[in-house]
Enzyme design. Structure first.
Site, PDB file in Angstrom:
ATOM      1  N   ASP A 109     -16.836 -16.396   2.036  1.00  0.00           N
ATOM      2  CA  ASP A 109     -17.496 -15.860   3.234  1.00  0.00           C
ATOM      3  C   ASP A 109     -18.186 -14.551   2.885  1.00  0.00           C
ATOM      4  O   ASP A 109     -17.540 -13.580   2.480  1.00  0.00           O
ATOM      5  CB  ASP A 109     -16.447 -15.640   4.322  1.00  0.00           C
ATOM      6  N   HIS A 127     -18.593 -18.751   5.438  1.00  0.00           N
ATOM      7  CA  HIS A 127     -18.487 -18.474   6.871  1.00  0.00           C
ATOM      8  C   HIS A 127     -18.983 -19.683   7.668  1.00  0.00           C
ATOM      9  O   HIS A 127     -19.976 -20.308   7.317  1.00  0.00           O
ATOM     10  CB  HIS A 127     -19.326 -17.246   7.226  1.00  0.00           C
ATOM     11  N   CYS A 162     -15.667 -17.141  14.502  1.00  0.00           N
ATOM     12  CA  CYS A 162     -16.677 -16.123  14.242  1.00  0.00           C
ATOM     13  C   CYS A 162     -16.379 -14.904  15.124  1.00  0.00           C
ATOM     14  O   CYS A 162     -15.270 -14.371  15.074  1.00  0.00           O
ATOM     15  CB  CYS A 162     -18.064 -16.741  14.473  1.00  0.00           C
TER      16      CYS A 162
END
Length: 221
Positions: free
Chosen positions: A162, A190, A115
């Site tokens: 994502d 994600h 991330c």
């Protein structure tokens, strides 16, 4: 909890989670998501330690708020984004370099991030010469920095669906960095590698980890 304190080059003191065997074969800086060095990140560190690596995971949020660990519900995302927004990316680089310096001397060093940390792992590869290999999982800021030149081999992982990293960004990275390994996981979103998120895909997480470990084995020895 096996924590230590690090001092960055600008004098900032931050905490870090550590793990790994005394006879570690190489060292890794493991970089957090926007949720802090929480339970999930400690598990990630422990998994790398079990694979034989010395690990240091710096608490990057300490620059904004010390001791912050977030979950994955309700307002956690907005709070994490808010804390990240208070932190100068240049200062974050100082923190990962302090973590690298805390790894046992004489070992090759890699960096892996998730991330927010995926973007930071890219910066570690392009804005420093501290690492011999870098791996980023779903780093949303990599596309914006795709023209920066890595100083070490890099491997990147993205989920096809994502919502924050469109496939146009991934293709732009591929075009700008033909020497970088880029893997896309069909149907994954994600955070597909985080067992505490609704987007978790166990099979894709396992495959990405297998590729990550093979990459580090090849470049860190």
């Amino acid at each position: 909890m096996p924590t230590i304190e690090l001092t960055a080059a600008d004098g900032h003191v931050l905490s870090a989670y550590t793990a790994g065997p005394p006879e570690a074969k190489a060292g890794l800086v493991v970089v957090q998501e926007i949720f802090g060095v929480n339970r999930h990140m400690r598990r990630v560190c422990d998994d790398f330690a079990a694979a034989g690596y010395a690990v240091v995971s710096p608490a990057l949020f300490d620059r904004a708020e010390r001791g912050t660990e977030l979950g994955y519900e309700g307002g956690d995302i907005q709070r994490g984004l808010g804390l990240r927004g208070q932190i100068d990316p240049g200062k974050t680089l100082l923190d990962i370099l302090a973590a690298a310096a805390a790894l046992p001397r004489g070992l090759k060093r890699g960096i892996v991030g998730y991330c927010w940390g995926g973007t930071i792992a890219w910066h570690g590869a392009t804005r420093s010469s501290a690492f011999s290999a870098s791996v980023g999982w779903y780093g949303g800021g990599i596309a914006a920095a795709r023209d920066e030149k890595p100083t070490c081999p890099v491997q990147l992982h993205f989920g096809e669906t994502d919502g924050s990293i469109p496939m146009t960004d991934v293709e732009a990275i591929r075009q700008a960095q033909p020497g970088v390994e880029v893997f896309v996981y069909p149907g994954a979103g994600h955070g597909f590698g985080c067992e505490e998120r609704g987007s978790y895909v166990p099979a894709d997480a396992a495959r990405a980890q297998e590729r990550t470990l093979a990459f580090f084995a090849a470049h860190l020895g």
